[in-house]
Design a protein around this motif. Structure first.
Motif: not given
Length: 567
Positions: A353-382
């Motif tokens: 779709y033409k809308e490119k500015d898509i932001m997620y906001i939420g309670d993820m029950n996951l901390t930002a320092d969890n080491p798996y985030w690094s792998d997961l974010l890289k898989e999805h264009s960081s």
């Protein structure tokens, strides 16, 4: 069979029935219809002509005409749009009856659009009360009609005692019809909107079409967006328009299509509570928001192996979390499964779709320092994972290591923005202008201290040892003599007793309908007053529950906010 609201007929979810996360078309229809009924009753009994409400199958929209007052020039002159997220901890539940909606509104009024989660439809005794009210209003006119027929007969027979009895019954029912509408109770999300509209009449609410939960017996949580209509305007979301084109109403918000027709495989059952998608405009800035409350508990990897596989296979393509990497375990694999599909969904929405500015906001029950985030974010264009501060509330004064918590517990609430997008939300130093809002400073702290804090400033001493009271303690008191609780101050005792008396008056003024009679709802008043005293006030005197007052009057989470230029 009732008409299916979704345009996704090919997806009959028989394969999903093994998992507790499954949500069938029939279940959706049932709960969507139930919430529409609540919406229509809210209009009838609570809102009237105050503002317009749209009760749709894609979403509900309270104060939907507020954007008639939207002004692009006014929004642009503000210079920015403040986008927030807030887990509100079940407003309207009997477990959160001490919530201070006035203070919550003051906090949210600092923002322009806020994703709000853990909202609730009417539940338990409030739901039963409202059901009794609507039944009474529907059935009583016929009862009056029959009584008047009996009265006519009694008059013709000259039965004076029966005439008096029937007149009394008819009078009681007629008075009841006048009084009954006022007994209809408001859900928590409308109590909050009411307080917000006192501050700015353009505040509005977009609500999910139904509640979701991980298990059938769990409370069904709603998700929504509160927005200030004069500076933020909902706009058509192309994905909602495409997915629900046969449904009535403007397509400004919806549950995204998590089925194979869009995602390439069935992923809806991965979510315990599906995300809500909506699009907005503020000044020159168009953006879409995706919000959800990610599951906390993962199915047991041994006892519920089939459920684990049903979650991991469509999300990661594996049957066990041990095959994925560092950071995943038996407690959080379902949380990361939801996060994985959310990231994939954001990518697909951006591509399609033409809308490119898509932001997620939420309670993820996951901390930002969890080491798996690094792998997961890289898989999805960081994409950017924002907010590294603690965002959930600690009730205790000290943590298990003996360190002061400062009322902070876990880092669970986040923004996620696509790489290279939302540059208008950056500060001059190149960092995103995003942060957590603290309860212990500014007007929030002042309000809570002025209205709720009843404890002494210092720990009590053993008066048997010192012979002095807390207020006489010098600043360099030796801690060896400190005991493990605080004292009620004189002013605090007065404040507590005053508020308990006010609550008692309020509880004693509540009526309900039982056996066709309007009666005082006096069930468990003493228990409710004791809970109020304990949870809001006495809990402050113990280290283990020192900050519980914040949870009771606000939430067990803090809001997060990101400031973005809208010029």
């Amino acid at each position: 069979m009732t008409k299916i609201s979704y345009t996704l007929w090919p997806f009959i979810f028989a394969i999903l029935c093994a998992t507790s996360f499954a949500k069938t078309v029939e279940q959706d229809n049932e709960y969507i219809s139930r919430l529409i009924s609540e919406c229509e009753n809210n209009k009838k009994f609570l809102i009237g002509n105050d503002y317009k409400v749209e009760c749709l199958r894609t979403h509900q929209h309270y104060n939907s005409e507020s954007t008639d007052r939207y002004s692009e020039s006014a929004a642009t002159s503000q210079g920015k749009v403040r986008i927030a997220g807030y887990n509100l901890w079940h407003p309207g539940s009997q477990n959160s009856i001490h919530k201070d909606y006035k203070l919550l509104a003051k906090i949210i009024n600092e923002f322009d659009v806020t994703s709000v989660i853990e909202l609730l439809p009417l539940v338990n005794i409030d739901y039963k009360n409202n059901e009794a009210v609507t039944d009474y209003l529907a059935e009583t006119p016929e009862k009056i009609r029959k009584l008047k027929i009996e009265l006519k007969k009694a008059v013709s027979e000259g039965n004076s005692s029966l005439i008096r009895e029937l007149n009394s019954e008819i009078s009681t029912f007629e008075k009841g019809l006048d009084q009954a509408p006022s007994l209809y109770r408001s859900p928590g999300y409308l109590k909050l909107l009411t307080e917000l509209r006192k501050l700015d009449s353009t505040w509005s609410l977009i609500l999910s079409p139904r509640g979701d939960s991980a298990k059938v017996q769990n409370v069904k949580e709603l998700t929504g967006f509160l927005y200030r209509g004069k500076t933020v305007k909902p706009i058509t979301n192309d994905h909602c328009l495409e997915t629900y084109k046969k449904e009535k109403g403007k397509k400004i918000a919806c549950f995204p299509n998590l089925h194979a027709s869009f995602m390439g495989r069935e992923t809806s059952h991965v979510f315990s509570r599906r995300p809500l998608l909506a699009s907005f405009k503020s000044g020159k800035f168009d953006f879409s928001l995706l919000t959800s409350h990610v599951v906390f508990t993962s199915p047991h990897p041994v006892e519920k192996k089939d459920e684990m596989e049903a979650i991991l296979k469509p999300s990661f393509g594996v049957l066990h979390y041990e095959n994925l990497g560092t950071g995943l375990d038996g407690q959080n694999y379902a949380r990361f499964a939801e996060a994985k599909i959310i990231l994939e969904l954001m990518e697909k929405l951006g591509r399609n779709y033409k809308e490119k500015d898509i932001m997620y906001i939420g309670d993820m029950n996951l901390t930002a320092d969890n080491p798996y985030w690094s792998d997961l974010l890289k898989e999805h264009s960081s994409p950017n994972l924002l907010i590294e501060e603690a965002t959930s509330l600690s009730l205790a004064l000290y943590n298990s290591s003996g360190e002061r918590t400062n009322s902070m517990a876990s880092n669970y609430d986040h923004f996620i923005t696509p790489k290279g997008r939302f540059d208008n939300c950056l500060k001059r130093n190149g960092e995103f202008d995003a942060r957590r809002i603290d309860y212990s400073s500014g007007f929030i702290r002042d309000y809570i201290y002025d209205n709720y804090i009843v404890r002494s400033k210092r720990l009590k001493l053993s008066t048997e040892e010192t012979g002095i009271i807390e207020d006489e303690l010098p600043d360099d008191t030796i801690e060896e003599s400190i005991v493990n609780d605080y004292a009620l101050t004189r002013d605090g005792t007065k404040r507590m007793n005053f508020m308990i008396r006010n609550m008692a008056k309020e509880l004693n003024s509540i009526y309900t309908i039982k056996r066709d009679q309007i009666v005082k709802d006096d069930s468990r008043i003493d228990r409710k007053l004791n809970y109020f005293k304990e949870r809001v006030f006495m809990s402050q005197l113990r280290k283990s529950t020192f900050y519980r007052v914040y949870k009771e009057v606000l939430s067990d989470h803090y809001p997060i906010v990101i400031n973005c230029s809208n010029k």
